[in-house]
Design a protein around this motif. Structure first.
Motif: not given
Length: 139
Positions: A2-5, A8, A87, A89, A130
């Protein structure tokens, strides 16, 4: 995961088209890029539509049949465009891509200005990266 934006993995220099651009010019821009579609923007780079290779193909086929080139991007663009935010996810976008089917999404800021583009391939790369790191940790 979930921290992958989106920020990135999005492409920061998408092809941008304008409403009054001839379809032939739009096709040239798409062919010179790796994109399968492009956002249509106004003078302030705000999103007003989307044109895909498929949209262009249908228009070029028709114009070649009549041996005319009269179409402009505004004639074939879709104005109901699904978008992403930087921003957002990657997981949420992947879920949207599975159900909504577009292969590429323009990334817009809070003012509707196009700041990038993200494709299904970009999302797959993020998720694969990931998964690989998870696999390495589990060994």
């Amino acid at each position: 995961m979930n921290s992958l934006k989106v920020s990135d993995y999005m492409q920061l220099r998408p092809v941008k088209l304008t409403v009054d651009m001839p379809v032939a010019t739009a096709v040239d821009k798409l062919l010179k890029s790796t994109h399968i579609g492009a956002p249509v923007v106004d003078d302030n780079d705000a999103l007003v539509g989307w044109v895909s290779e498929q949209d262009c193909l249908a228009t070029l086929l028709e114009s070649s049949y009549y041996c005319e080139e009269v179409a402009i991007v505004g004639d074939l663009m879709r104005s109901d465009v699904l978008t992403a935010r930087s921003e957002d996810s990657i997981i949420e976008l992947a879920q949207k891509m599975v159900s909504a089917k577009p292969k590429s999404y323009p990334v817009i800021d809070e003012h509707g200005v196009v700041v990038g583009i993200i494709s299904r391939r970009d999302v797959l790369k993020a998720m694969d990266k990931q998964q690989q790191s998870c696999y390495e940790k589990c060994r």
